[in-house]
Design a protein around this motif. Structure first.
Motif, PDB file in Angstrom:
ATOM      1  N   ILE B 214       0.841  -1.200   0.000  1.00 27.67           N
ATOM      2  CA  ILE B 214       0.000   0.000   0.000  1.00 27.67           C
ATOM      3  C   ILE B 214       0.880   1.256   0.000  1.00 27.67           C
ATOM      4  CG2 ILE B 214      -1.697   1.301   1.341  1.00 27.67           C
ATOM      5  CD1 ILE B 214      -3.009  -1.042   0.074  1.00 27.67           C
ATOM      6  N   ALA B 215       1.917   1.240   0.854  1.00 28.24           N
ATOM      7  CA  ALA B 215       2.822   2.396   0.887  1.00 28.24           C
ATOM      8  C   ALA B 215       3.474   2.591  -0.476  1.00 28.24           C
ATOM      9  CB  ALA B 215       3.889   2.186   1.958  1.00 28.24           C
ATOM     10  N   LEU B 216       3.914   1.480  -1.079  1.00 30.41           N
ATOM     11  CA  LEU B 216       4.582   1.560  -2.379  1.00 30.41           C
ATOM     12  C   LEU B 216       3.638   2.088  -3.452  1.00 30.41           C
ATOM     13  CD1 LEU B 216       7.065   0.842  -4.136  1.00 30.41           C
ATOM     14  CD2 LEU B 216       6.117  -1.442  -4.391  1.00 30.41           C
ATOM     15  N   ASN B 217       2.374   1.619  -3.433  1.00 29.01           N
ATOM     16  CA  ASN B 217       1.412   2.074  -4.439  1.00 29.01           C
ATOM     17  C   ASN B 217       1.135   3.565  -4.312  1.00 29.01           C
ATOM     18  OD1 ASN B 217       1.192  -0.354  -5.663  1.00 29.01           O
ATOM     19  ND2 ASN B 217      -0.808  -0.894  -4.804  1.00 29.01           N
ATOM     20  N   ILE B 218       0.976   4.036  -3.066  1.00 29.84           N
ATOM     21  CA  ILE B 218       0.739   5.467  -2.860  1.00 29.84           C
ATOM     22  C   ILE B 218       1.963   6.250  -3.335  1.00 29.84           C
ATOM     23  CG2 ILE B 218       0.237   7.243  -1.130  1.00 29.84           C
ATOM     24  CD1 ILE B 218      -2.036   5.499  -1.015  1.00 29.84           C
ATOM     25  N   GLU B 219       3.152   5.708  -3.046  1.00 28.38           N
ATOM     26  CA  GLU B 219       4.370   6.393  -3.488  1.00 28.38           C
ATOM     27  C   GLU B 219       4.442   6.447  -5.011  1.00 28.38           C
ATOM     28  OE1 GLU B 219       8.041   4.473  -3.250  1.00 28.38           O
ATOM     29  OE2 GLU B 219       9.195   6.277  -2.839  1.00 28.38           O
ATOM     30  N   LYS B 220       4.055   5.344  -5.661  1.00 27.12           N
ATOM     31  CA  LYS B 220       4.077   5.317  -7.126  1.00 27.12           C
ATOM     32  C   LYS B 220       3.143   6.376  -7.699  1.00 27.12           C
ATOM     33  CE  LYS B 220       5.268   0.504  -8.146  1.00 27.12           C
ATOM     34  NZ  LYS B 220       4.683  -0.827  -8.448  1.00 27.12           N
ATOM     35  N   LEU B 221       1.943   6.500  -7.101  1.00 28.27           N
ATOM     36  CA  LEU B 221       1.014   7.533  -7.558  1.00 28.27           C
ATOM     37  C   LEU B 221       1.652   8.903  -7.397  1.00 28.27           C
ATOM     38  CD1 LEU B 221      -2.462   6.448  -6.128  1.00 28.27           C
ATOM     39  CD2 LEU B 221      -1.483   5.979  -8.361  1.00 28.27           C
ATOM     40  N   GLY B 222       2.304   9.112  -6.233  1.00 26.86           N
ATOM     41  CA  GLY B 222       2.965  10.385  -5.975  1.00 26.86           C
ATOM     42  C   GLY B 222       4.024  10.682  -7.018  1.00 26.86           C
ATOM     43  N   ASN B 223       4.853   9.675  -7.306  1.00 25.69           N
ATOM     44  CA  ASN B 223       5.900   9.867  -8.310  1.00 25.69           C
ATOM     45  C   ASN B 223       5.314  10.178  -9.681  1.00 25.69           C
ATOM     46  OD1 ASN B 223       8.187   9.556  -6.756  1.00 25.69           O
ATOM     47  ND2 ASN B 223       8.186   7.329  -6.945  1.00 25.69           N
ATOM     48  N   SER B 224       4.235   9.458 -10.032  1.00 21.71           N
ATOM     49  CA  SER B 224       3.625   9.687 -11.345  1.00 21.71           C
ATOM     50  C   SER B 224       3.069  11.102 -11.440  1.00 21.71           C
ATOM     51  CB  SER B 224       2.505   8.676 -11.599  1.00 21.71           C
ATOM     52  OG  SER B 224       3.030   7.394 -11.792  1.00 21.71           O
ATOM     53  N   LEU B 225       2.422  11.550 -10.357  1.00 24.04           N
ATOM     54  CA  LEU B 225       1.837  12.891 -10.364  1.00 24.04           C
ATOM     55  C   LEU B 225       2.914  13.953 -10.409  1.00 24.04           C
ATOM     56  CD1 LEU B 225      -1.173  12.877  -7.915  1.00 24.04           C
ATOM     57  CD2 LEU B 225      -1.161  13.505 -10.323  1.00 24.04           C
ATOM     58  N   GLU B 226       3.922  13.783  -9.554  1.00 26.18           N
ATOM     59  CA  GLU B 226       5.012  14.758  -9.532  1.00 26.18           C
ATOM     60  C   GLU B 226       5.702  14.773 -10.888  1.00 26.18           C
ATOM     61  OE1 GLU B 226       7.928  16.034  -5.870  1.00 26.18           O
ATOM     62  OE2 GLU B 226       8.099  14.028  -6.700  1.00 26.18           O
ATOM     63  N   GLY B 227       5.918  13.569 -11.429  1.00 27.82           N
ATOM     64  CA  GLY B 227       6.543  13.449 -12.744  1.00 27.82           C
ATOM     65  C   GLY B 227       5.697  14.111 -13.812  1.00 27.82           C
ATOM     66  N   SER B 329      -0.412  19.196  -9.527  1.00 23.17           N
ATOM     67  CA  SER B 329       0.091  17.826  -9.645  1.00 23.17           C
ATOM     68  C   SER B 329       1.329  17.625  -8.778  1.00 23.17           C
ATOM     69  CB  SER B 329       0.371  17.456 -11.102  1.00 23.17           C
ATOM     70  OG  SER B 329       1.368  18.271 -11.633  1.00 23.17           O
ATOM     71  N   VAL B 330       2.233  18.606  -8.768  1.00 23.22           N
ATOM     72  CA  VAL B 330       3.449  18.437  -7.970  1.00 23.22           C
ATOM     73  C   VAL B 330       3.119  18.386  -6.476  1.00 23.22           C
ATOM     74  CG1 VAL B 330       5.609  19.535  -7.276  1.00 23.22           C
ATOM     75  CG2 VAL B 330       5.011  19.414  -9.676  1.00 23.22           C
ATOM     76  N   GLU B 331       2.208  19.256  -6.033  1.00 21.30           N
ATOM     77  CA  GLU B 331       1.871  19.266  -4.600  1.00 21.30           C
ATOM     78  C   GLU B 331       1.092  18.004  -4.197  1.00 21.30           C
ATOM     79  OE1 GLU B 331       2.907  21.316  -2.181  1.00 21.30           O
ATOM     80  OE2 GLU B 331       4.136  22.350  -3.665  1.00 21.30           O
ATOM     81  N   SER B 332       0.153  17.573  -5.062  1.00 19.86           N
ATOM     82  CA  SER B 332      -0.546  16.309  -4.757  1.00 19.86           C
ATOM     83  C   SER B 332       0.467  15.177  -4.710  1.00 19.86           C
ATOM     84  CB  SER B 332      -1.591  15.987  -5.824  1.00 19.86           C
ATOM     85  OG  SER B 332      -2.508  17.004  -5.943  1.00 19.86           O
ATOM     86  N   GLY B 333       1.390  15.188  -5.669  1.00 20.21           N
ATOM     87  CA  GLY B 333       2.415  14.145  -5.704  1.00 20.21           C
ATOM     88  C   GLY B 333       3.233  14.129  -4.429  1.00 20.21           C
TER      89      GLY B 333
END
Lengths: 486, 486
Positions: B214-227, B329-333
């Motif tokens: 779950i932590a990894l998935n949330i992090e992946k979403l964050g990276n995708s959004l920031e990216g 997107s960057v802040e949500s990420g």
């Protein structure tokens, strides 16, 4: 005090009795629902009972068993219980896995015994133990390969088990051969009982299920899109013809259908030709269609976020955008439903193309219209929801086109019949419309009756198949067609 | 002719040899990759081998086995092979299922024998056969219940198998009791070997895996959004700091993670307290977070459709929209990555709130700005992509807020530590930034070192944690803050 306690006990007992009754009623109700959702579940349960009865009868009345003894006959029962699966493909896959794995592991284990028999009382078990360790570790590791996991997982388990048992058993020479032979016989008898009952008594074909699941999913997307168009239109005062929430949100079940599609495709690969599906039917192509359908479902999920968005008071611009949106979603929805029907009845999906063309030209017209300028100082905030919906719908139209392409590929690879131009499109539509209200395309026997009466591919009378639910929408559509400037 | 054929044979043999070698090399390479992706797979394989060796050694050197005989000892091997699963939870679940089902079915079968023993040589097998048919059919039907399927499927199979076998076997009186007792002993020994090896040798906890997933998935979403923010900004001439496609598209693996999350949560429920997870850790709440994360992922999937959309020449309006998009997107990420870190190190996720506030105020400002009017006759087509992206991003910000709420609920139910305000936010960020390039949060040991130094919740110096990657973006952000009129 004693009386009070006794009466409390009685009340407690009574309450518990009522609760127990409620639980039982609940359970009976959910069992009934489970059976009604798919009556094949009940049939499958009875089939498993039947297969067990068959091998029991064999056990009680056949001289064959006297050769085996009690301890071996359990393998027949065990094989039936572990091999009998819901679909023919899954049963054949497990039976095949079990048979081949037993044969291979038995052969290898006998070889191992042969190699180690001269190593002495200490050496032999040590070397055999090492071999068991090695094969168990390697086989377990191989189970992590996705391809092996998908098709041969059960075989790997049986391989480890059989090899380990024969190696560990400490049996020698001809006793091992006898054991291995008996095991093979019992597994074969059990497997044969499963396969025979599975195929002969109301068979459930995984391939058929995959075919129907894909058609149903595409139909659900179509209903959701068409429903979105109608709902979106309704907010502007029009009349919606679909307002069943279950149908509107049908797309949600498509979002998470990847695993079921993959396992059905795996099982289907084990199945012999059946019904309308010949040998080497392109099951992999169904997965491709499924993946594209899921991508479309993600867009629809994004779209539905705007269904209940605050509608600003209407302006000329937002009216134009919303009308274009309605056409795009309704026409994409119709196209998807035609595609679903084409898969279901296995004809070339040519009749969907005209709807896709309409959706595409609506998208194009909207772009042109916006490009030519509105000529007024517009308030962006008022149209932001509309513009977003339009933009996602343009994406949805692209998705629909991709789905249509993949279904065309499927139809030509699987050699679907061409549609016969013997009937006007209205008839097909009237046949199809009955399906809209039904949650499962499977339950629409009348659709199959229409097989030979399918629609002509983009005939000159094409415009008669245009949406008739709303005259207003239709007029706007013609307006758009007339304004096509690019 | 003969010579030519022989030479062709040799060439063919050589070519086949080369092909075989290539296949072997390929296979070795993919095995290595499989092991490197998760070294616990190799450990698990060796553990299965070890458990089998243990029961073999017991078999060869312990007097216990002399009481059982060859045919019974196979049950020990079989139990080990069928019960030993990858995680402790799955192993315990299967062991428990197998034990209880054997006990229950054995008891019921003995009862059935007792009831039917006076029915005569014809009556007894007929009634027993009927009972086998009934229990197999009912048990098979019960397996279709989703709840039973999830936790007790294996137990139902063992129940059907054991009951059928004992009923069918035709054994009488004390022989049955002996058989049932032996079966229970062998299953217990096999199960104990599995559980002991599974827990004592480098245990794999399903609960721990669920937590990390779950932590990894949330992090992946964050990276995708920031990216996405960075990529979107890059197209306007800025410099992107993330351009690894694998990180950008990390969200894709979140789309289909439902099944894995559910099975991990199921296994976790079987596990005893371990590591940082006490008894009754709220595993169900992880599923809630997972569902919301998937909803966010669907939006990001829709968003990424616009990453490579035609960019029209920039105008004042599209500039403003794009800058707001970047901030959202960057802040949500960043917020999602803080939330992921909070789950990972099990602290209250207060530091994420400031990022969410920034994303929300950016959304609000964008709306106000658009509402106050741009004052020029704008071309809608030029801003359509921008408006859509902005609109989806506003949706994403809402999703992020929901995810944050569910993680707050998880954190308070599971009693995560409060973050200690001993360190400036920069340090945490620098620690976190290293994570961005790593595809797995699991591989960031330095993050754990930061546990006790986590960030203060929205302290007065909050603005120092604002994005520094791009000065231009920062300036715009302040412009937006200054313009906040609502």
């Amino acid at each position: 005090m004693v009386v009070a306690s006794g009466s409390r006990d009685k009340t407690g007992f009574f309450t518990q009795g009522v609760k127990l009754k409620a639980t039982m009623v609940d359970m009976a109700r959910s069992m009934r629902k489970l059976g009604q959702e798919d009556p094949r579940r009940v049939v499958h349960s009875l089939k498993v009972g039947l297969a067990l009865i068959l091998v029991s009868a064999l056990y009680n009345y056949h001289p064959l068993y006297s050769n085996f003894g009690t301890n071996n006959t359990i393998w027949i029962v065990m094989t039936v219980v572990l091999v009998f699966e819901f679909s023919v493909g899954a049963t054949l896959g497990r039976g095949f896995n079990r048979g081949i794995a037993t044969l291979l592991a038995g052969g290898l284990a006998i070889g191992a015994h042969h190699l180690t028999k001269n190593l002495g009382r200490v050496g032999e078990p040590v070397v055999l133990g090492l071999l068991v360790f090695l094969q168990a570790s390697i086989s377990t590791f191989l189970r992590f390969f996705p391809k092996i996991k998908a098709s041969y997982d059960y075989g790997m388990l049986i391989f480890i088990m059989t090899f380990s048992f024969i190696s560990v058993s400490g049996l020698q020479g001809h006793v091992i051969f006898k054991l291995a032979w008996e095991r093979l016989c019992t597994v074969s008898i059990g497997g044969a009982a499963c396969v025979i009952v599975s195929i002969l008594v109301l068979p459930v074909w995984a391939g058929h299920d995959l075919h129907n699941l894909i058609a149903l999913n595409i139909e659900k997307l179509g209903n959701s899109l068409e429903g979105f168009g109608d709902e979106y239109f309704k907010t502007k005062g029009g009349e919606a013809c679909i307002d069943d929430k279950e149908i509107l949100e049908g797309y949600k079940s498509v979002l998470n259908s990847k695993k079921s599609e993959e396992s059905l495709a795996n099982f289907a690969a084990w199945e012999p030709p059946h019904g309308r599906f010949p040998f080497r039917h392109p099951w992999k192509l169904y997965l491709k269609v499924g993946t594209l359908a899921r991508e479309c479902a993600y867009r629809i999920e994004a779209l539905y976020g705007y269904l209940n968005a605050d509608m600003q008071e209407s302006s000329e611009v937002s009216n134009i955008i919303q009308e274009a949106c309605t056409i795009m979603s309704v026409e994409s929805g119709k196209a998807l439903k035609e595609l679903a029907l084409a898969i279901k009845i296995m004809v070339q999906p040519s009749s969907a193309d005209s709807h896709i063309d309409k959706a595409k030209s609506s998208a194009k017209n909207l772009k042109s219209l916006l490009k030519s300028g509105i000529g007024e100082d517009i308030d962006l905030l008022k149209v932001i929801a509309g513009v977003t919906v339009a933009s996602i719908l343009i994406d949805v139209v692209t998705c629909t086109e991709k789905i249509a392409e993949s279904i065309h590929e499927l139809a030509s690879t699987a050699q679907f019949k061409s549609a016969e131009p013997t009937l006007s499109p209205e008839k097909l539509h009237s046949g199809q419309m009955k399906c809209v209200k039904s949650p499962q395309i499977l339950n629409c026997p009348h659709v199959v009756i229409n097989v030979s009466e399918s629609t002509p591919p983009s005939s000159p009378s094409e415009s008669s198949s245009a949406p008739k639910a709303s005259k207003q929408r239709m007029d706007l559509y013609h307006l758009f067609l007339a304004q096509d400037i690019s």
